[in-house]
Design an enzyme around this catalytic site. Sequence first.
Site, PDB file in Angstrom:
ATOM      1  N   GLU A  24       2.642   1.801  13.883  1.00  0.00           N
ATOM      2  CA  GLU A  24       1.487   2.647  13.537  1.00  0.00           C
ATOM      3  C   GLU A  24       0.185   1.920  13.860  1.00  0.00           C
ATOM      4  OE1 GLU A  24      -0.182   2.670   9.761  1.00  0.00           O
ATOM      5  OE2 GLU A  24       1.430   1.537   8.804  1.00  0.00           O
ATOM      6  N   LYS A 158       3.851  -0.319  -1.301  1.00  0.00           N
ATOM      7  CA  LYS A 158       2.824  -1.303  -1.647  1.00  0.00           C
ATOM      8  C   LYS A 158       2.709  -1.445  -3.156  1.00  0.00           C
ATOM      9  CE  LYS A 158       0.183  -0.155   1.990  1.00  0.00           C
ATOM     10  NZ  LYS A 158      -0.409   0.987   2.268  1.00  0.00           N
TER      11      LYS A 158
HETATM   12  N1  PSU Z   1       0.896  -0.628   5.388  1.00  0.00           N
HETATM   13  C1  PSU Z   1       0.091  -1.704   5.446  1.00  0.00           C
HETATM   14  N2  PSU Z   1      -1.237  -1.498   5.557  1.00  0.00           N
HETATM   15  C2  PSU Z   1      -1.762  -0.235   5.662  1.00  0.00           C
HETATM   16  C3  PSU Z   1      -0.909   0.906   5.619  1.00  0.00           C
HETATM   17  C4  PSU Z   1       0.411   0.635   5.470  1.00  0.00           C
HETATM   18  O1  PSU Z   1       0.572  -2.828   5.387  1.00  0.00           O
HETATM   19  O2  PSU Z   1      -2.962  -0.102   5.829  1.00  0.00           O
HETATM   20  C5  PSU Z   1      -1.443   2.313   5.787  1.00  0.00           C
HETATM   21  C6  PSU Z   1      -0.338   3.166   6.425  1.00  0.00           C
HETATM   22  O3  PSU Z   1      -0.866   3.767   7.580  1.00  0.00           O
HETATM   23  C7  PSU Z   1       0.009   4.200   5.379  1.00  0.00           C
HETATM   24  C8  PSU Z   1      -1.316   4.376   4.716  1.00  0.00           C
HETATM   25  O4  PSU Z   1       0.531   5.378   5.930  1.00  0.00           O
HETATM   26  O5  PSU Z   1      -1.781   3.034   4.595  1.00  0.00           O
HETATM   27  C9  PSU Z   1      -1.188   5.102   3.411  1.00  0.00           C
HETATM   28  O6  PSU Z   1      -2.430   5.608   3.058  1.00  0.00           O
HETATM   29  P1  PSU Z   1      -2.568   6.661   1.849  1.00  0.00           P
HETATM   30  O7  PSU Z   1      -2.189   5.882   0.638  1.00  0.00           O
HETATM   31  O8  PSU Z   1      -4.023   7.041   1.881  1.00  0.00           O
HETATM   32  O9  PSU Z   1      -1.650   7.797   2.142  1.00  0.00           O
END
Ligand code: PSU
Length: 306
Positions: A24, A158
């Site tokens: 990604e 996370k």
């Molecule tokens: N994993 C990481 N760093 C990130 C992300 C994932 O180590 O920045 C990103 C991914 O693109 C994931 C997004 O889909 O954060 C999730 O964001 P939200 O919580 O706004 O859906």
Amino acid sequence: MIKRQINPEVENALRNNIPVVALESTIITHGMPYPENLNMVNDVEKIIRANNAVPATIAILNGVIKIGLTKNEVKSLSETKDVLKISRSDLAAALTCGKTGATTVSATMILAANANLKVFATGGVGGVHLDAEKTFDISADLQELAQTPVTVISAGPKAILDLSKTLEVLETLGVPVITYDQDELPAFWSRSSGLKSPIRMNSAQEIARSHLIREALEIPGGQLVANPIPRNAEISFQEILPIIKKANLEAKKEMVSDKNLTPFLLDKIYNLTKGESLKANIELVKNNADLACKIASCLIEEAKKI
Ligand code: PSU
Ligand code: MN
């Protein structure tokens, strides 16, 4: 109407049964500062090539879907500030309006599946945020895992999230959460979370088989693999928890919400750990890329047996 460019190296790999691993781009633009973000992608792509697989970093550049950014495209994206963060809901609009943007796990899964890529490595997926019962902030990544047939290799949800609620939602959505080689669900920077993983598998081959079995049963959606961060790179759960609490309190105080919340928290944690969280983040992505190559390669081998 849709403009899509598949990197010739990726196209060649797909045609010749060479494993491809999707990556990604939000992790580049919103997950890490420059130049660490650029070094991270370069290292990850190197690891993938060392495993005789081909990397396909996915993003939208000027309204064109890119499956496999070139070195120059990766460099320019990693340097650009204020790039759009594109998830499922933004995808068609970004293409319509000729925008440039980084794709989150959800948008990357959609584009990967469209290009026939089945394995995708990232850091951590989004999930159910703390206080979601009040804010309703649940990442679109979870819905995507329920719909789109890609196996996503993460280091667990996370740790800034409500991990048990995230597991509950994944169960409701029918998404298998497979922890690699341990019983406990890992929590991104830490190998432990205090939660038992719903499923454990000890080999890439099993993970590939279960992907194919789901396909054969026509079960929609993908799999979430939780691959524990290497021991020598982890920040213990006890150490990171109070830091996460602090970061969440700051977010509340500054009334940060929606798309900005995850990048805000990651940045706060980076400052509070004096950069240690970033080091761990980079190592876990590399580790995930390595496992992703093995799963992608097993998928090709196992598919021959069907
Ligand atoms: N994993 C990481 N760093 C990130 C992300 C994932 O180590 O920045 C990103 C991914 O693109 C994931 C997004 O889909 O954060 C999730 O964001 P939200 O919580 O706004 O859906
Ligand atoms: Mn959100």
